[in-house]
Design a protein around this motif. Structure first.
Motif, PDB file in Angstrom:
ATOM      1  N   ALA A 148       0.827  -1.206   0.000  1.00  0.00           N
ATOM      2  CA  ALA A 148       0.000   0.000   0.000  1.00  0.00           C
ATOM      3  C   ALA A 148       0.863   1.258   0.000  1.00  0.00           C
ATOM      4  CB  ALA A 148      -0.924  -0.006   1.215  1.00  0.00           C
ATOM      5  N   ARG A 149       1.896   1.275   0.821  1.00  0.00           N
ATOM      6  CA  ARG A 149       2.746   2.465   0.892  1.00  0.00           C
ATOM      7  C   ARG A 149       3.578   2.639  -0.371  1.00  0.00           C
ATOM      8  NH1 ARG A 149       3.912   0.733   7.010  1.00  0.00           N
ATOM      9  NH2 ARG A 149       2.370   2.065   8.051  1.00  0.00           N
ATOM     10  N   ALA A 150       4.057   1.520  -0.936  1.00  0.00           N
ATOM     11  CA  ALA A 150       4.834   1.628  -2.171  1.00  0.00           C
ATOM     12  C   ALA A 150       3.987   2.184  -3.306  1.00  0.00           C
ATOM     13  CB  ALA A 150       5.412   0.259  -2.548  1.00  0.00           C
ATOM     14  N   VAL A 151       2.757   1.723  -3.400  1.00  0.00           N
ATOM     15  CA  VAL A 151       1.862   2.232  -4.445  1.00  0.00           C
ATOM     16  C   VAL A 151       1.518   3.697  -4.186  1.00  0.00           C
ATOM     17  CG1 VAL A 151      -0.464   2.061  -5.419  1.00  0.00           C
ATOM     18  CG2 VAL A 151       0.884  -0.014  -5.025  1.00  0.00           C
ATOM     19  N   TYR A 152       1.195   4.024  -2.960  1.00  0.00           N
ATOM     20  CA  TYR A 152       0.685   5.359  -2.635  1.00  0.00           C
ATOM     21  C   TYR A 152       1.719   6.451  -2.895  1.00  0.00           C
ATOM     22  CZ  TYR A 152      -2.091   8.819  -0.080  1.00  0.00           C
ATOM     23  OH  TYR A 152      -2.840   9.920   0.260  1.00  0.00           O
ATOM     24  N   TYR A 153       2.983   6.186  -2.558  1.00  0.00           N
ATOM     25  CA  TYR A 153       4.004   7.224  -2.670  1.00  0.00           C
ATOM     26  C   TYR A 153       4.804   7.153  -3.974  1.00  0.00           C
ATOM     27  CZ  TYR A 153       2.978   8.198   2.215  1.00  0.00           C
ATOM     28  OH  TYR A 153       2.335   8.539   3.386  1.00  0.00           O
ATOM     29  N   HIS A 203      14.506   2.092  -6.944  1.00  0.00           N
ATOM     30  CA  HIS A 203      15.533   3.124  -7.021  1.00  0.00           C
ATOM     31  C   HIS A 203      15.017   4.476  -6.531  1.00  0.00           C
ATOM     32  CE1 HIS A 203      19.212   5.015  -8.489  1.00  0.00           C
ATOM     33  NE2 HIS A 203      18.453   5.981  -9.010  1.00  0.00           N
ATOM     34  N   LEU A 204      13.762   4.792  -6.841  1.00  0.00           N
ATOM     35  CA  LEU A 204      13.234   6.132  -6.594  1.00  0.00           C
ATOM     36  C   LEU A 204      12.626   6.327  -5.210  1.00  0.00           C
ATOM     37  CD1 LEU A 204      11.578   6.701 -10.093  1.00  0.00           C
ATOM     38  CD2 LEU A 204      13.547   7.953  -9.188  1.00  0.00           C
ATOM     39  N   LEU A 205      11.882   5.331  -4.705  1.00  0.00           N
ATOM     40  CA  LEU A 205      11.141   5.546  -3.463  1.00  0.00           C
ATOM     41  C   LEU A 205      12.029   5.867  -2.255  1.00  0.00           C
ATOM     42  CD1 LEU A 205       7.987   3.321  -2.853  1.00  0.00           C
ATOM     43  CD2 LEU A 205       8.187   5.795  -3.038  1.00  0.00           C
ATOM     44  N   PRO A 206      13.227   5.286  -2.134  1.00  0.00           N
ATOM     45  CA  PRO A 206      14.065   5.663  -1.002  1.00  0.00           C
ATOM     46  C   PRO A 206      14.424   7.157  -0.995  1.00  0.00           C
ATOM     47  CG  PRO A 206      14.808   3.577  -1.896  1.00  0.00           C
ATOM     48  CD  PRO A 206      13.788   4.117  -2.865  1.00  0.00           C
ATOM     49  N   GLN A 207      14.201   7.843  -2.111  1.00  0.00           N
ATOM     50  CA  GLN A 207      14.456   9.282  -2.174  1.00  0.00           C
ATOM     51  C   GLN A 207      13.253  10.094  -1.703  1.00  0.00           C
ATOM     52  OE1 GLN A 207      15.900  10.249  -6.189  1.00  0.00           O
ATOM     53  NE2 GLN A 207      16.741   8.173  -6.372  1.00  0.00           N
ATOM     54  N   SER A 208      12.133   9.434  -1.410  1.00  0.00           N
ATOM     55  CA  SER A 208      10.921  10.119  -0.976  1.00  0.00           C
ATOM     56  C   SER A 208      10.897  10.240   0.541  1.00  0.00           C
ATOM     57  CB  SER A 208       9.676   9.343  -1.447  1.00  0.00           C
ATOM     58  OG  SER A 208       8.520   9.785  -0.749  1.00  0.00           O
ATOM     59  N   PRO A 209      10.889  11.449   1.083  1.00  0.00           N
ATOM     60  CA  PRO A 209      10.819  11.583   2.545  1.00  0.00           C
ATOM     61  C   PRO A 209       9.503  11.061   3.111  1.00  0.00           C
ATOM     62  CG  PRO A 209      10.559  13.729   1.471  1.00  0.00           C
ATOM     63  CD  PRO A 209      10.966  12.755   0.406  1.00  0.00           C
ATOM     64  N   HIS A 210       8.435  11.110   2.321  1.00  0.00           N
ATOM     65  CA  HIS A 210       7.140  10.610   2.795  1.00  0.00           C
ATOM     66  C   HIS A 210       7.186   9.090   2.948  1.00  0.00           C
ATOM     67  CE1 HIS A 210       5.200  14.527   2.263  1.00  0.00           C
ATOM     68  NE2 HIS A 210       5.925  14.634   1.173  1.00  0.00           N
ATOM     69  N   TRP A 211       7.765   8.403   1.960  1.00  0.00           N
ATOM     70  CA  TRP A 211       7.896   6.943   2.073  1.00  0.00           C
ATOM     71  C   TRP A 211       8.864   6.596   3.198  1.00  0.00           C
ATOM     72  CZ3 TRP A 211      11.991   3.480   1.506  1.00  0.00           C
ATOM     73  CH2 TRP A 211      11.626   2.125   1.527  1.00  0.00           C
ATOM     74  N   GLN A 212       9.970   7.325   3.286  1.00  0.00           N
ATOM     75  CA  GLN A 212      10.954   7.052   4.339  1.00  0.00           C
ATOM     76  C   GLN A 212      10.340   7.191   5.729  1.00  0.00           C
ATOM     77  OE1 GLN A 212      14.185   9.768   3.568  1.00  0.00           O
ATOM     78  NE2 GLN A 212      15.257   8.326   2.220  1.00  0.00           N
ATOM     79  N   GLY A 213       9.382   8.119   5.866  1.00  0.00           N
ATOM     80  CA  GLY A 213       8.766   8.348   7.159  1.00  0.00           C
ATOM     81  C   GLY A 213       7.898   7.206   7.635  1.00  0.00           C
ATOM     82  N   THR A 214       7.527   6.300   6.727  1.00  0.00           N
ATOM     83  CA  THR A 214       6.683   5.165   7.100  1.00  0.00           C
ATOM     84  C   THR A 214       7.380   3.818   6.903  1.00  0.00           C
ATOM     85  OG1 THR A 214       5.725   4.944   4.871  1.00  0.00           O
ATOM     86  CG2 THR A 214       4.638   6.468   6.386  1.00  0.00           C
ATOM     87  N   PRO A 220      11.905  -0.566  -1.167  1.00  0.00           N
ATOM     88  CA  PRO A 220      10.680  -1.366  -1.306  1.00  0.00           C
ATOM     89  C   PRO A 220      10.850  -2.546  -2.254  1.00  0.00           C
ATOM     90  CG  PRO A 220      10.558   0.535  -2.728  1.00  0.00           C
ATOM     91  CD  PRO A 220      11.860   0.661  -1.978  1.00  0.00           C
ATOM     92  N   ILE A 221       9.814  -3.359  -2.295  1.00  0.00           N
ATOM     93  CA  ILE A 221       9.665  -4.474  -3.240  1.00  0.00           C
ATOM     94  C   ILE A 221      10.826  -5.451  -3.150  1.00  0.00           C
ATOM     95  CG2 ILE A 221       8.921  -5.144  -5.554  1.00  0.00           C
ATOM     96  CD1 ILE A 221       8.198  -2.290  -6.159  1.00  0.00           C
ATOM     97  N   SER A 222      11.045  -5.955  -1.946  1.00  0.00           N
ATOM     98  CA  SER A 222      11.985  -7.067  -1.785  1.00  0.00           C
ATOM     99  C   SER A 222      11.365  -8.326  -2.382  1.00  0.00           C
ATOM    100  CB  SER A 222      12.271  -7.298  -0.300  1.00  0.00           C
ATOM    101  OG  SER A 222      11.087  -7.765   0.358  1.00  0.00           O
ATOM    102  N   GLN A 223      12.163  -9.393  -2.428  1.00  0.00           N
ATOM    103  CA  GLN A 223      11.618 -10.665  -2.904  1.00  0.00           C
ATOM    104  C   GLN A 223      10.482 -11.125  -1.980  1.00  0.00           C
ATOM    105  OE1 GLN A 223      13.674 -13.342  -5.288  1.00  0.00           O
ATOM    106  NE2 GLN A 223      13.798 -11.365  -6.321  1.00  0.00           N
ATOM    107  N   ARG A 224      10.595 -10.822  -0.691  1.00  0.00           N
ATOM    108  CA  ARG A 224       9.499 -11.157   0.218  1.00  0.00           C
ATOM    109  C   ARG A 224       8.232 -10.391  -0.157  1.00  0.00           C
ATOM    110  NH1 ARG A 224       8.889 -12.867   5.824  1.00  0.00           N
ATOM    111  NH2 ARG A 224       6.832 -12.211   6.529  1.00  0.00           N
ATOM    112  N   ASP A 225       8.367  -9.108  -0.481  1.00  0.00           N
ATOM    113  CA  ASP A 225       7.209  -8.304  -0.846  1.00  0.00           C
ATOM    114  C   ASP A 225       6.525  -8.861  -2.098  1.00  0.00           C
ATOM    115  OD1 ASP A 225       7.569  -6.534   1.264  1.00  0.00           O
ATOM    116  OD2 ASP A 225       8.883  -5.218   0.092  1.00  0.00           O
ATOM    117  N   ILE A 226       7.326  -9.282  -3.067  1.00  0.00           N
ATOM    118  CA  ILE A 226       6.730  -9.871  -4.275  1.00  0.00           C
ATOM    119  C   ILE A 226       6.016 -11.169  -3.928  1.00  0.00           C
ATOM    120  CG2 ILE A 226       7.197 -10.812  -6.580  1.00  0.00           C
ATOM    121  CD1 ILE A 226       9.577  -8.924  -6.782  1.00  0.00           C
TER     122      ILE A 226
END
Length: 409
Positions: A148-153, A203-214, A220-226
């Motif tokens: 949910a967070r990966a999609v949202y941000y 590559h991109l989401l770790p640059q988002s402070p909003h995603w980092q805050g949660t 995101p999207i480790s093999q576990r997440d998939i």
């Protein structure tokens, strides 16, 4: 195939956890103990936990594309690449061309006979699969926090109708006749493009402070997440079919699983994590999917966006309550309450009463000669209509993101 019977047709979290072997809502995520011997790789011992594994092949390729500012150019070039057998278009960077040529190959263990048998399963049970993918798997994604967070941000969160159209294309293509091995089908292309998109998000989401805050992970999207998402699809679908009283033969169940095994491989999941059979899948699910289901602020917002997807038809007057009742029925009261979905007592009870009869009538109809083809034709019209609506009449093309959600920059 082993079946687990449940006393209720409501897929609430308690019953879902019970179905797959977890002991309750407060279960902590267990340490990884799933044996590689249960995977399609058939290796011995316990593998590296998938939480710490990403995509060593795709990630550096896409990171280089982004850093060199070539994403928009590459997306434009790849927009003409659609069919499984179609050569790659000219103009791609050599390093991307080489990666795709390798990534588009089916695994050596892919069984064409099983994939053909999966076509028969999809023809017979297309209606159920559409409902399960949409209201069991699709809405379940909103109570999977990492997803949910990966999609949202990420970029897709800024235009959810477009984002869902691309997810729907994945489901449509895997259910198409010969999706992986028919030269004119598109599942191989869809899987490879999805893998590239995942690498872009990583590559991109770790640059988002909003995603980092949660976030509780470095990216995101480790093999576990998939695998979490994977289990929310074939595993939860087979559980739902069992709850609905749909009798699936072992051969059809195994064929359906095989199509999703190939899909996991094509998405870059290591073979040592992909269950070799349903027993392995049902043993892996308690470690992967069951313990993580939970509400988040982002997931609640996404759920309500999804519930409004059909609002263009009537302003949501009828379609919104209908979507809410379907979600409550198929995921149960607890998840519906998490997602702040209101009750519609008459409509909710009517659906709970009528759905089992619909399933019984459709199953009986499958005994009639020619029914499989008739059902497939009807389901195909519905699928095509849904795809057209979600894409607003435009061609659906899965792309590599070049930014995060601009609303949370």
């Amino acid at each position: 195939m082993k079946k687990t019977k449940t006393p209720s047709t409501s897929m609430n979290r308690r019953s879902f956890l019970a179905l797959t072997g977890a002991v309750g809502a407060s279960v902590m995520v267990p340490s990884w103990s799933w044996a590689g011997s249960q995977s399609v790789a058939g290796i011995g011992g316990v593998t590296v936990p998938p939480s710490y594994v990403y995509d060593d092949e795709a990630d550096p390729v896409v990171a280089r594309l982004i850093e060199e500012g070539k994403v928009q150019e590459v997306n434009q070039i790849l927009s003409s690449w659609k069919k499984n057998s179609q050569p790659l278009p000219a103009g791609l960077p050599d390093y991307l061309h080489d990666f795709i040529e390798e990534a588009r190959q089916l695994p050596s263990w892919a069984d064409i006979d099983k994939l053909n048998a999966a076509d028969k399963f999809n023809k017979d049970r297309g209606t159920y699969l559409g409902v399960a993918y949409g209201f069991v798997s699709g809405m379940m994604s909103t109570v999977i926090p990492h997803e949910a967070r990966a999609v949202y941000y990420s970029k897709g969160g800024a235009d959810m109708k477009r984002r869902i159209s691309r997810t729907a294309k994945f489901g449509y293509d895997i259910g198409s006749m010969g999706g992986f091995h028919n030269p004119d089908a598109e599942m191989v292309v869809t899987a490879v493009k999805t893998r590239l998109a995942h690498a872009g998000v990583r590559h991109l989401l770790p640059q988002s402070p909003h995603w980092q805050g949660t976030a509780d992970q470095p990216k995101p999207i480790s093999q576990r997440d998939i695998l979490v998402t994977w289990h929310s699809l074939p595993t939860s679908v087979m559980r739902a079919l069992d709850q609905w009283g749909v009798r699936v033969s072992d051969s059809q169940a195994n064929a359906f699983l095989h199509s999703w095994q190939v899909a996991a491989h094509m998405l870059g999941v290591r073979d040592e994590y992909i269950p070799a059979d349903w027993d392995g899948a049902y043993e892996q699910a308690p470690q992967i999917l069951d313990p993580v289901l939970a509400p988040t602020e982002e997931g609640i917002k996404l759920a309500h966006i999804l519930l409004d997807l059909a609002a263009d038809v009537d302003g949501g007057v009828l379609t919104r309550p209908m979507m809410e009742s379907f979600t409550r029925y198929f995921l149960g009261d607890e998840i519906a309450e998490w997602l702040e979905i209101p009750r519609h007592p008459v409509q909710d009870q009517g659906l709970a009463y009528s759905w089992p009869y619909f399933v019984t009538m459709k199953e009986y109809g499958l005994r009639m000669p020619g029914s499989s083809e008739f059902y497939w034709a009807c389901d195909e019209m519905l699928r095509q209509g849904a795809m057209w609506y979600l894409a607003e009449g435009q061609e659906i093309n899965i792309e590599i993101p070049d930014m995060n959600n601009p609303n949370y920059s």
